[in-house]
Design a protein around this motif. Structure first.
Motif, short mmCIF file in Angstrom:
data_model
loop_
_atom_site.label_atom_id
_atom_site.label_comp_id
_atom_site.label_asym_id
_atom_site.label_seq_id
_atom_site.Cartn_x
_atom_site.Cartn_y
_atom_site.Cartn_z
N PHE A 88 54.73 -76.07 98.56
CA PHE A 88 53.34 -75.65 98.33
C PHE A 88 52.42 -76.31 99.36
O PHE A 88 51.54 -75.65 99.94
CB PHE A 88 52.90 -76.03 96.91
CG PHE A 88 53.75 -75.42 95.83
CD1 PHE A 88 54.47 -74.26 96.06
CD2 PHE A 88 53.82 -76.00 94.57
CE1 PHE A 88 55.24 -73.69 95.06
CE2 PHE A 88 54.59 -75.45 93.57
CZ PHE A 88 55.31 -74.29 93.82
N ARG A 89 52.62 -77.59 99.58
CA ARG A 89 51.73 -78.33 100.50
C ARG A 89 51.86 -77.81 101.92
O ARG A 89 50.84 -77.56 102.58
CB ARG A 89 52.08 -79.82 100.44
CG ARG A 89 51.28 -80.69 101.41
CD ARG A 89 51.67 -82.15 101.28
NE ARG A 89 53.11 -82.33 101.37
CZ ARG A 89 53.79 -82.34 102.53
NH1 ARG A 89 53.15 -82.15 103.68
NH2 ARG A 89 55.09 -82.52 102.53
N GLU A 90 53.09 -77.61 102.38
CA GLU A 90 53.27 -77.17 103.76
C GLU A 90 52.79 -75.73 103.94
O GLU A 90 52.31 -75.37 105.03
CB GLU A 90 54.74 -77.29 104.15
CG GLU A 90 55.23 -78.73 104.21
CD GLU A 90 56.67 -78.82 104.69
OE1 GLU A 90 57.12 -77.87 105.36
OE2 GLU A 90 57.34 -79.84 104.42
N LEU A 91 52.94 -74.91 102.92
CA LEU A 91 52.46 -73.53 103.04
C LEU A 91 50.94 -73.51 103.15
O LEU A 91 50.37 -72.68 103.88
CB LEU A 91 52.93 -72.70 101.85
CG LEU A 91 52.59 -71.21 101.89
CD1 LEU A 91 53.23 -70.54 103.10
CD2 LEU A 91 53.05 -70.51 100.62
N ARG A 92 50.26 -74.40 102.43
CA ARG A 92 48.79 -74.47 102.54
C ARG A 92 48.38 -74.94 103.93
O ARG A 92 47.35 -74.52 104.45
CB ARG A 92 48.23 -75.42 101.49
CG ARG A 92 48.45 -74.99 100.05
CD ARG A 92 47.64 -75.85 99.10
NE ARG A 92 48.18 -75.79 97.74
CZ ARG A 92 48.92 -76.73 97.19
NH1 ARG A 92 49.21 -77.83 97.89
NH2 ARG A 92 49.36 -76.60 95.96
N GLU A 93 49.17 -75.79 104.52
CA GLU A 93 48.84 -76.31 105.86
C GLU A 93 49.11 -75.29 106.95
O GLU A 93 48.63 -75.46 108.08
CB GLU A 93 49.66 -77.57 106.13
CG GLU A 93 49.31 -78.74 105.21
CD GLU A 93 50.24 -79.92 105.40
OE1 GLU A 93 51.21 -79.76 106.18
OE2 GLU A 93 50.01 -80.98 104.78
N PRO B 30 48.55 -71.50 107.20
CA PRO B 30 48.07 -70.24 106.61
C PRO B 30 48.81 -69.01 107.12
O PRO B 30 48.90 -68.01 106.42
CB PRO B 30 46.59 -70.20 107.02
CG PRO B 30 46.25 -71.63 107.33
CD PRO B 30 47.48 -72.24 107.89
N GLU C 276 50.89 -71.79 91.41
CA GLU C 276 50.65 -71.86 92.85
C GLU C 276 50.45 -70.48 93.46
O GLU C 276 49.55 -70.29 94.30
CB GLU C 276 51.84 -72.56 93.52
CG GLU C 276 51.71 -72.67 95.04
CD GLU C 276 50.59 -73.61 95.46
OE1 GLU C 276 50.11 -73.45 96.60
OE2 GLU C 276 50.21 -74.49 94.66
N ASP D 37 52.54 -63.77 101.29
CA ASP D 37 53.08 -64.81 102.16
C ASP D 37 54.23 -65.57 101.50
O ASP D 37 54.48 -66.74 101.83
CB ASP D 37 51.98 -65.80 102.57
CG ASP D 37 51.32 -66.45 101.36
OD1 ASP D 37 51.61 -66.03 100.22
OD2 ASP D 37 50.52 -67.38 101.55
#
Length: 385
Positions: free
Chosen positions: A71-76, A78, A100, A155
């Protein structure tokens, strides 16, 4: 993904790189050092997260170890895309995914429980697909069914697997070997998964065809266990039919949305090819069910004929035995008459009628003869002798 069946030359001549990559033969056996990387194919994996990866421009950029890292890396990133594979996940893991990626509660509830019928539902921008995979077990000559739930968003792609089939590690590996496919986004992954599931039906169809041929031979050979085998295979074909028949409508529903959702032209051709294979498989399964029904009817007729023949043989044996009993009984009655007379006059009583009569002996012998001849005539007229 299993190899696709050979196509006519005129149809195979103009394949694109995208199609050739999906139909390329599988890579050679991995050495032990690399085999651990393909953990998605292991049915007894202890962890729920089988494999998670982030992609950008068709290339893998990271392989997070946990859902939180994913989740964190996907937010970083886009512009990235996440592909998360789960096997029998816990409720907490599915709820975290739902929070999420804003998954619909009804779809999450279905993913928590197996034994769902194949279906395709759209919740806003997210597609929820339920597939029933199948594989043929040669050792036990049985069809093993698995269940796969797929969430497809703008995504992300999330696969929730209940069962050993299908081997999604092969799908992931082939997609990663052709980055131009992954550039097409989550929809391309969904179609690749559909193709893997449908191609997995081909060995099952071949195995079932062999079973049907063997059953036909056993029926006419008079195997007493064939009825049980017909019943078990018929039950498997019912499950197989439930897995394949809904796919026809699902794929036609996807094809109906090509224009609305701007599906890539190559993906459109790919999906039509998958739909053609599904239709062919569904027709074969329907044919198997009809053939098994006819075989069961023939087997019942043969069993009935065999039982009738056995009953006829028993009746004939009983009739012959009855005739013998009649003859024995007749001769026993004939022989009993003189024995009775002789026994009566053989009693040593002093005062008996005709005991001192001069014609007593000839009378007794004559009486015996008359009784025996009379009984013989009676039994002869009744065809007992």
């Amino acid at each position: 993904m299993a190899e696709r069946r050979a196509r006519p030359t005129s149809k195979s001549r103009g394949r694109s790189a995208w199609r050739r990559a999906l139909t390329s033969p599988p890579p050679p056996e991995q050495p032990p050092a690399r085999r651990a990387e393909a953990v998605e194919a292991e049915p007894e994996q202890a962890a729920s997260i089988v494999q998670a990866a982030l992609y950008r421009d068709g290339l893998r950029v990271s392989s997070p170890a946990t859902l939180a890292d994913t989740f964190r890396e996907l937010r970083e990133q886009p512009s990235g895309m996440a592909w998360i594979g789960l096997a029998r996940p816990t409720e907490a893991e599915l709820l975290s995914l739902a929070a999420e990626f804003d998954l619909h509660p009804l779809a999450v509830e279905d993913a928590m429980e197996a034994h769902q019928r194949p279906k395709l539902e759209r919740y806003g921008a997210t597609l929820f697909v339920v597939l029933r995979a199948a594989r043929y077990l040669d050792a036990s000559e049985e069809v093993d069914f698995g269940e796969l739930h797929v969430f497809v968003g703008p995504d992300f792609v999330i696969t929730v697997r209940h069962g050993a089939a299908p081997d999604l590690s092969a799908v992931r590996r082939r997609m990663e070997e052709t980055p131009e496919l992954l550039k097409l986004g989550p929809e391309a992954i969904l179609y690749a998964i559909l193709d893997a599931v449908v191609d997995g039906y081909l060995p099952v169809v071949s195995g079932v065809q062999n079973d049907v041929d063997e059953i036909e031979t056993e029926v006419f050979r008079g195997d007493p266990e064939v009825s049980r085998r017909i019943y078990e295979l018929s039950r498997e074909m019912v499950e197989f039919q439930r897995a394949t028949r809904p796919l026809v409508g699902m794929l036609h529903g996807l094809m109906a949305g090509f224009s609305k959702y701007g599906t890539d032209d190559e993906l459109q051709r790919y999906l039509r090819d998958v739909a053609d294979h599904v239709t062919h498989t569904s027709e074969r399964v329907d044919g198997f069910r009809l053939a098994l029904t006819e075989i069961l009817t023939v087997n019942a007729t043969l069993v009935t004929q065999q039982q009738n023949a056995e009953m006829r043989a028993l009746a004939e044996a009983g009739f012959e035995q009855n005739e013998e009993i009649k003859k024995i009984s007749s001769w026993a009655a004939i022989l009993f008459a003189p024995t009775l007379v002789g026994t009566i006059y053989g009693m040593n009583f002093t005062h008996m009628p005709e005991l001192r009569w001069g014609f007593g002996y000839p009378f007794a012998v004559g009486l015996m003869g008359v009784v025996c001849v009379s009984l013989y005539v009676i039994f002869k007229r009744r065809d007992w002798l």
